[in-house]
Scaffold this active site. Structure first.
Site, PDB file in Angstrom:
ATOM      1  N   GLU A  46      43.438  51.042  40.425  1.00  0.00           N
ATOM      2  CA  GLU A  46      44.431  49.564  40.623  1.00  0.00           C
ATOM      3  C   GLU A  46      45.682  49.831  40.134  1.00  0.00           C
ATOM      4  O   GLU A  46      45.785  50.347  38.872  1.00  0.00           O
ATOM      5  CB  GLU A  46      43.553  48.185  39.586  1.00  0.00           C
TER       6      GLU A  46
ATOM      7  N   LYS B  57      37.851  40.656  32.016  1.00  0.00           N
ATOM      8  CA  LYS B  57      37.670  41.639  33.180  1.00  0.00           C
ATOM      9  C   LYS B  57      38.925  43.043  32.906  1.00  0.00           C
ATOM     10  O   LYS B  57      39.155  44.102  32.829  1.00  0.00           O
ATOM     11  CB  LYS B  57      37.930  41.263  34.432  1.00  0.00           C
TER      12      LYS B  57
ATOM     13  N   ASP C 105      29.138  55.887  31.284  1.00  0.00           N
ATOM     14  CA  ASP C 105      28.416  55.170  32.158  1.00  0.00           C
ATOM     15  C   ASP C 105      28.939  54.158  31.904  1.00  0.00           C
ATOM     16  O   ASP C 105      28.638  53.696  31.366  1.00  0.00           O
ATOM     17  CB  ASP C 105      26.751  55.551  32.119  1.00  0.00           C
TER      18      ASP C 105
ATOM     19  N   HIS D 269      53.879  43.528  38.952  1.00  0.00           N
ATOM     20  CA  HIS D 269      52.780  43.993  39.969  1.00  0.00           C
ATOM     21  C   HIS D 269      53.870  44.323  40.908  1.00  0.00           C
ATOM     22  O   HIS D 269      53.776  45.575  42.031  1.00  0.00           O
ATOM     23  CB  HIS D 269      52.080  43.222  40.887  1.00  0.00           C
TER      24      HIS D 269
HETATM   25  C1  MEV Z   1      43.855  41.779  36.808  1.00  0.00           C
HETATM   26  O1  MEV Z   1      43.121  43.166  37.720  1.00  0.00           O
HETATM   27  C2  MEV Z   1      43.311  41.604  35.642  1.00  0.00           C
HETATM   28  C3  MEV Z   1      43.839  40.127  35.242  1.00  0.00           C
HETATM   29  O2  MEV Z   1      43.584  39.143  36.032  1.00  0.00           O
HETATM   30  C4  MEV Z   1      43.256  39.693  33.017  1.00  0.00           C
HETATM   31  C5  MEV Z   1      43.384  38.486  32.612  1.00  0.00           C
HETATM   32  O3  MEV Z   1      43.655  37.778  33.680  1.00  0.00           O
HETATM   33  O4  MEV Z   1      43.278  38.238  31.512  1.00  0.00           O
HETATM   34  C6  MEV Z   1      45.648  40.597  35.006  1.00  0.00           C
END
Ligand code: MEV
Length: 432
Positions: free
Chosen positions: A83, A267, A283, A385
């Site tokens: 990513e 995430k 892992d 981005h």
């Molecule tokens: C993107 O890979 C991760 C985010 O969505 C995390 C977040 O929203 O805190 C930017």
């Protein structure tokens, strides 16, 4: 503690790939074999021994998170991730954290849990007493199974008995065997112990053993990290530091109150932790499972981090962040040993224990979260981005290093980040 050069590598991203390899080789004392492992990694022949029905390899970019200062020590962080923005973002957050002396991190003992499921136990309370009283017998049974773990100072550490009185498969007694796995992740040792202990647990309980397997909710093997960043470090031309920090605190409150947001928040944390886990041969599915289960430990799924404003009564106003999560990682055994790139990654990290690796990982997770919340609370995530994307497009169109930033800036200003436009811009500059 050994002294290493600063990990604050300003402009590292502007170096060519070869220059970066040379920089890191110099920084971490890598030899030619390490460099070859970073470039190419696993061979097909090695892959063929690792998994069944092997066909080939699946490659991921391996990059370097820079600027980390953890417990007063400089670290460079190898990260395997596809990513874009993840590595740039985490490096940025680590730079910010240096304004507050970096990260503090710690960890618990490396205790893993092996579960034995007992069914049809005639008297669960009596079974519990009998099992708890048999702890020395279980230790005598389990410890000889793991001589190398014992030599490393680990081994059986005790047991717990839990009751699940009401399941669709009837009442169950669950025995947790606790094993200190030291520098190994420990899955094999724990599973061997659970299988070996099951017949004795059946005899003691009068029940029937079914599952004998480790738990990935390794909540006896935690790592944590914290940072305190003065608010001025968040300031930019466009916005005051206090405003950005307030936005981060509001974002944090959202993730504590709402599982839909918490999943995305977490995430983002795993965006940092998984790439380090992959790069070191760990892992990452186990880490994911443990992290998310831990995030729901009070019955509601919540954020794994916490961000607060410190008013500055005892110094400058600051933003304080903390993370705590299970991190069952190893630096010996498994893919960690078998994968040449994992070995080179561990050399770059310079960690000497699994606990130290877990502490670094916790700091990386906290930094990744900080970078996401900072961007979300200020300009939004797309701006970063887009900037990175524009840089990639400019590079792909053949922009020389000294023009990449200018071409990228023009692509963004014009709102069309396309290779054809980048080529046109470069052509006009060549004509100038
Ligand atoms: C993107 O890979 C991760 C985010 O969505 C995390 C977040 O929203 O805190 C930017």
């Amino acid at each position: 503690m050994d002294q290493r050069p600063s990990s604050r590598l300003s402009g590292f991203y502007r170096q060519s790939l070869e220059q970066r390899l040379a920089t890191v080789a110099d920084w971490a004392g890598l030899d030619d074999a390490d460099l070859a492992a970073l470039r190419a990694g696993l061979s097909v022949e090695q892959a063929n021994h690792l998994v069944e029905n092997a066909l080939g390899l699946f490659a991921l970019p391996l990059g370097l998170g820079v600027n980390f200062l953890i417990n007063g020590r400089d670290y460079l962080i190898p990260m395997a991730v596809e990513e874009p923005s993840v590595i740039a973002a985490v490096s940025n957050a680590a730079r910010l954290a240096r304004a507050g002396d970096g990260f503090r991190a710690g960890s618990s003992e490396a205790l893993m849990i092996g579960q034995v499921q007992l069914l049809q136990v005639p008297d669960p309370q009596r079974a519990e007493q009998a099992i708890l009283a048999a702890e020395p017998r279980l230790a005598a049974l389990i410890d000889p199974l793991h001589p190398s773990l014992r030599r490393a100072g680990g081994g059986f550490r005790g047991l717990e008995v839990r009751h699940l009185p009401d399941t669709p498969a009837g009442p169950m007694v669950i025995v947790h065997l606790l094993l200190d796995c030291r520098d190994a992740m420990g899955a094999n040792a724990v599973n061997t112990a659970a299988e070996a202990a099951a017949p004795l647990l059946e005899a003691l309980s009068g029940g029937r053993a079914r599952l004998r397997i480790l738990s990935n909710l390794s909540d006896r093997r935690l790592a944590w990290a914290s940072c305190q960043i003065p608010l001025h470090a968040f300031a930019s031309d466009a916005v005051e530091g206090a405003q950005v920090a307030a936005g981060i605190v509001e974002a944090n409150a959202f993730a504590w109150a709402d599982p839909y947001r918490a999943a995305t928040h977490n995430k983002g944390i795993m965006n940092g932790i998984d790439p380090l886990a992959i790069a070191t041969g760990n892992d990452w599915r186990a880490l994911e499972a443990g992290a998310h289960a831990y995030a729901a430990r009070d019955g509601q799924y919540r954020a794994l981090t916490d961000w607060r404003l410190l008013t500055g009564e005892e110094g400058e106003p600051a933003l304080a962040g903390r993370i705590e999560l299970p991190l069952a990682v190893g630096i010996v055994g498994g893919a960690t040993k078998a994968h040449p790139t994992a070995q080179a990654a561990l050399k770059i990290l310079g960690v000497t224990s699994a606990r130290q690796l877990a502490e670094v990982m916790a700091a990386v997770g906290l930094a990744q979260n900080l970078s996401a919340l900072r961007a979300l609370a200020a300009e939004g995530i797309q701006a970063g981005h887009m900037a990175l994307h524009a840089r990639h497009v400019a590079l792909a169109a053949g922009a020389p290093p000294d023009l990449v930033e200018q071409v990228a800036a023009q692509l963004i200003a014009e709102g069309q980040i396309r290779a054809a436009r980048a080529a046109e811009i470069l052509a006009t500059r060549a004509d100038d």
